[in-house]
Design an enzyme around this catalytic site. Structure first.
Site, PDB file in Angstrom:
ATOM      1  N   ASP A 135       0.822  -1.208   0.000  1.00  0.00           N
ATOM      2  CA  ASP A 135       0.000   0.000   0.000  1.00  0.00           C
ATOM      3  C   ASP A 135       0.860   1.263   0.000  1.00  0.00           C
ATOM      4  O   ASP A 135       1.900   1.318   0.657  1.00  0.00           O
ATOM      5  CB  ASP A 135      -0.884  -0.011   1.260  1.00  0.00           C
ATOM      6  CG  ASP A 135      -1.790   1.197   1.337  1.00  0.00           C
ATOM      7  OD1 ASP A 135      -2.652   1.322   0.459  1.00  0.00           O
ATOM      8  OD2 ASP A 135      -1.629   2.013   2.271  1.00  0.00           O
ATOM      9  N   GLU A 178       1.284  -0.634  -4.994  1.00  0.00           N
ATOM     10  CA  GLU A 178       0.226   0.357  -5.233  1.00  0.00           C
ATOM     11  C   GLU A 178       0.882   1.717  -5.402  1.00  0.00           C
ATOM     12  O   GLU A 178       1.329   2.340  -4.442  1.00  0.00           O
ATOM     13  CB  GLU A 178      -0.766   0.406  -4.070  1.00  0.00           C
ATOM     14  CG  GLU A 178      -1.961   1.286  -4.380  1.00  0.00           C
ATOM     15  CD  GLU A 178      -2.075   2.508  -3.485  1.00  0.00           C
ATOM     16  OE1 GLU A 178      -2.543   3.542  -3.988  1.00  0.00           O
ATOM     17  OE2 GLU A 178      -1.701   2.450  -2.316  1.00  0.00           O
TER      18      GLU A 178
HETATM   19  C1  LIG Z   1      -5.826   2.335  -3.632  1.00  0.00           C
HETATM   20  C2  LIG Z   1      -5.383   2.251  -2.229  1.00  0.00           C
HETATM   21  O1  LIG Z   1      -4.900   1.255  -1.790  1.00  0.00           O
HETATM   22  N1  LIG Z   1      -5.544   3.326  -1.472  1.00  0.00           N
HETATM   23  C3  LIG Z   1      -5.141   3.384  -0.077  1.00  0.00           C
HETATM   24  C4  LIG Z   1      -3.831   4.077   0.010  1.00  0.00           C
HETATM   25  O2  LIG Z   1      -3.412   4.195   1.312  1.00  0.00           O
HETATM   26  C5  LIG Z   1      -4.281   4.922   2.130  1.00  0.00           C
HETATM   27  C6  LIG Z   1      -3.670   4.957   3.486  1.00  0.00           C
HETATM   28  O3  LIG Z   1      -3.214   3.682   3.853  1.00  0.00           O
HETATM   29  C7  LIG Z   1      -5.680   4.297   2.153  1.00  0.00           C
HETATM   30  O4  LIG Z   1      -6.562   5.123   2.817  1.00  0.00           O
HETATM   31  C8  LIG Z   1      -6.159   4.110   0.737  1.00  0.00           C
HETATM   32  O5  LIG Z   1      -7.373   3.406   0.732  1.00  0.00           O
END
Ligand SMILES: CC(=O)N[C@H]1CO[C@H](CO)[C@@H](O)[C@@H]1O
Ligand SMILES: *[C@@H]1O[C@H](CO)[C@@H](O)[C@H](O)[C@H]1NC(C)=O
Ligand SMILES: *[C@@H]1O[C@H](CO)[C@@H](O)[C@H](O)[C@H]1NC(C)=O
Ligand SMILES: *[C@@H]1O[C@H](CO)[C@@H](O)[C@H](O)[C@H]1NC(C)=O
Ligand SMILES: *[C@@H]1O[C@H](CO)[C@@H](O)[C@H](O)[C@H]1NC(C)=O
Ligand SMILES: *[C@@H]1O[C@H](CO)[C@@H](O)[C@H](O)[C@H]1NC(C)=O
Ligand SMILES: *[C@@H]1O[C@H](CO)[C@@H](O)[C@H](O)[C@H]1NC(C)=O
Ligand SMILES: *[C@@H]1O[C@H](CO)[C@@H](O)[C@H](O)[C@H]1NC(C)=O
Ligand SMILES: *[C@@H]1O[C@H](CO)[C@@H](O)[C@H](O)[C@H]1NC(C)=O
Ligand SMILES: [Ca+2]
Ligand SMILES: [Ca+2]
Length: 585
Positions: free
Chosen positions: A258, A317
């Site tokens: 993430d 991600e």
């Molecule tokens: C697409 C995704 O995974 N978004 C996440 C990115 O990180 C933030 C904080 O951990 C999350 O709130 C999002 O949902």
């Protein structure tokens, strides 16, 4: 057969279009469009001659994202859980999906619904127990289903024991002293303490928070309750390495990392964000995103998971990164999610040219393995962003593009997001930023399983209600099973078609002129398929003849279950209709 596909693909000699115009009047709107596929230049870029048998499992699979909170509740508390997921594993066999990715289910105060982890190796009570997770792994393995888990290394919850130790640390002799990104900040002449710089958090507001215990500021890319770990500290890497080994030992098949672009911040905290150039938006994360140190860490993590076998999968991600950074993620042994299709509507109205451009950008990765994503827990569902009419067509596109597709739960039903206008938001992003438009509640609405109260998601009161607009009485798994033209059955059929050798390659060609209809060809040595998707709002008629090839078999249509031989010179598509045509030799 082994025929020369290049010659076969010479839709028009020397790319000079010689198509005949069919003047057929249909509803007085349909225009005849002549499509020519350009062969030479594009082919050389994408043709890597993939060998079916040598593909890894993650190159042959569909990844299905489960947001555990919203998938299936097993105990009536209104919140989805691990036991609920276990009870639905047979469903994945039914839709021919053999990899699931679970959004976070770790111990967490749930300020960001699990993306704020307070213990990386424990399960949040609301989702179940470690025994439940072990059972999930066992049951998944039994069915040949791979399991990828979310991994949230950039930040922990401020309720994590590491943060508590760090905020109570007295000096740098304490091993937790530098676990997070601490800073004294600046003391103004009148005694007021202010952050060291003007860095911004992704969820709005300053990225620094003064901690009353340690009397220093800590940096947080997201919520104030999500403190960033300090990756310049080798002890952090060591602890996080242990976390990775813990889950690998449990048998998970991969990690989805993430928020990785935020892993490092600029070392020099005296740097302030510059005023934006006139006419340009501010670059809010200039010093807190995409720093070069990231890739060494990804390489280290790749090395750790390789201790458990080279076929474990590492997904990064990384939203909106440059082409160069994408290359570096690949080089480091991960696959960076390619998200741009999610933004097609906002970026360029999701016209055929728009989609083609985004797809080509996604394939511009010098021989690395592509991947495409059309939805997730942070963006409107396809039926809402593109319109219900186009939902099936977008699944058709996703599942026929080269590389690994990721489907967000419920998208196989063409399900709409919940309509929570007028209700207080649950999403902390909306609450913190004070802007309801930032709410991600809609796309996190409960999965619709059947036509019973609460769609079979829960026997209690769902954490997000099932709203009228989603038509759950008809749009649900059980009802759609019995209708062979339903979105669900179209999805299943597409998942089967994906297994054909031509779709296992990365071969793809686009027309040299893009009209209103998205067209591409997928092929191997034996067979060639045309994908034709009308993303326009009017019916379209096309001439798709390729040299002396004038007929084909329509093996799939979003509007019909009947396989049909068709004339390529006269292909008619309703708005939102998509077809797959197997070209005759
Ligand atoms: C697409 C995704 O995974 N978004 C996440 C990115 O990180 C933030 C904080 O951990 C999350 O709130 C999002 O949902
Ligand atoms: C694919 O595999 C076959 C048999 O293993 C081999 O002969 C062929 O060279 C391979 N093709 C490519 C493009 O790697
Ligand atoms: C490719 O692999 C699939 C299953 O993994 C198999 O069904 C298919 O026959 C293979 N095709 C070729 C050309 O080897
Ligand atoms: C996390 O939870 C596990 C299981 O309850 C426990 O053994 C471990 O000590 C916890 N770790 C931290 C850092 O709190
Ligand atoms: C945090 O650390 C302090 C000091 O070591 C300790 O007294 C307190 O119990 C800890 N809090 C939690 C929630 O673990
Ligand atoms: C101190 O000065 C800053 C900057 O001028 C100002 O924003 C702040 O309100 C002042 N604080 C107090 C307590 O006067
Ligand atoms: C929210 O979106 C609506 C509709 O697009 C817009 O009119 C409104 O200004 C937005 N509100 C904020 C606070 O951005
Ligand atoms: C719908 O699903 C729920 C939960 O699995 C189940 O209890 C209920 O009996 C189902 N209803 C129907 C009509 O199948
Ligand atoms: C689709 O369902 C209809 C109605 O149940 C049935 O008559 C038809 O044969 C089915 N078509 C196919 C191709 O399965
Ligand atoms: Ca529950
Ligand atoms: Ca960070």
């Amino acid at each position: 057969m082994g025929k020369d596909t290049k010659q076969k693909l010479g839709f028009c000699e020397g790319n000079k279009c010689a198509c005949l115009m069919f003047l057929v009047v249909v509803g007085a709107i349909a225009a005849v469009v002549c499509v020519t596929l350009l062969v030479e230049d594009i082919r050389d870029i994408y043709d890597h001659g993939e060998n079916n048998s040598s593909l890894k499992w993650w190159q042959k699979t569909i990844i299905y994202q489960i947001y555990p909170r919203s998938f299936q509740d097993s105990d009536g508390d209104g919140i989805g859980d691990l036991k609920g997921i276990i009870s639905r594993l047979d469903y994945f066999e039914y839709i021919h999906v053999d990899t699931i990715w679970l959004s976070p289910f770790f111990e967490s105060p749930m300020k960001d619904f699990g993306y704020d982890v307070s213990n990386y190796t424990a399960i949040a009570k609301v989702f179940g127990t470690m025994e439940d997770f072990d059972e999930l792994m066992k049951q998944a393995k039994k069915r040949g289903i791979r399991v990828i888990i979310d991994f949230v290394p950039n930040h922990s919850s401020t309720e994590h024991d590491w943060f508590n130790r760090s905020r109570h640390a007295k000096d740098d002799k304490d091993p937790f002293w530098d676990f997070y990104v601490w800073n004294d900040g600046i003391t103004l002449a009148n005694g007021t303490r202010v952050p060291p710089n003007n860095w911004q958090s992704v969820f709005g507001g300053p990225a620094w928070e003064l901690d009353s215990v340690r009397d220093m500021f800590y940096y947080h890319a997201y919520l104030t309750s999500q403190a960033d770990l300090n990756y310049r500290n080798p002890k952090v890497l060591e602890k996080i390495g242990e976390v990775i080994r813990f889950w690998m030992t449990k048998g998970v098949d991969g990690l989805r990392i993430d928020a990785i672009p935020h892993l490092f911040e600029a070392k020099d905290t005296s740097l302030n964000l510059p005023e934006p150039e006139p006419g340009e938006g501010p670059d809010l994360y200039l010093y807190t995103q995409n720093q070069p140190e990231i890739f060494d860490v990804v390489k280290q993590w790749r090395k750790i998971i390789d201790e458990f076998g080279s076929d474990r999968f590492l997904l990064a991600e990384a939203f909106g990164i440059s082409r160069e950074d994408r290359r570096k993620y690949y080089e480091a042994g991960s696959v960076p999610f390619y998200f741009q299709l999610i933004k097609a509507k906002a970026r360029c109205c999701a016209t055929a040219a728009c989609l083609q451009g985004i797809i080509q950008e996604g394939l511009d990765i010098s021989g690395s393995w592509p991947n495409f994503v059309i939805g997730n827990h942070d963006n409107l569902r396809i039926a809402d962003s593109m319109g219900q009419k186009y939902a099936d067509a977008m699944n058709l596109m996703l599942l026929t593009l080269p590389g690994t597709p990721t489907s967000y739960y419920g998208e196989e039903l063409g399900m709409k997001g919940g309509d929570y206008k007028g209700l207080p938001p649950k999403d902390p992003k909306a609450i913190t930023s004070g802007n309801l438009n930032n709410s991600r509640d809609s796309e996190r609405n409960p999965m619709q399983w059947n036509s019973s109260t609460n769609a079979g998601f829960t026997s209690g009161s769902p954490w997000l209600p099932i709203t009228k607009n989603t038509d759950y009485k008809n749009v649900n798994v059980e009802s759609m099973k019995t209708d062979n033209t339903s979105s669900l059955n179209l999805y299943r059929r597409l998942a089967e078609i994906r297994q054909l050798p031509a779709f296992r390659t990365t071969n793809i060609v686009f027309p040299d002129k893009v009209g209103k209809v998205l067209v591409y060809e997928r092929y191997d040595d034996q067979t060639s398929y045309l994908i034709v998707i009308n993303v326009d709002s009017s019916p379209q008629r096309l001439d798709l003849r390729a040299g002396d090839i004038t007929t084909g078999v329509r093996i799939f249509s979003t509007k019909s279950v009947i396989e049909e031989r068709i004339e390529l010179g006269n292909v008619f598509l309703q708005p939102g209709e998509g077809v797959i045509i197997r070209m005759d030799d």
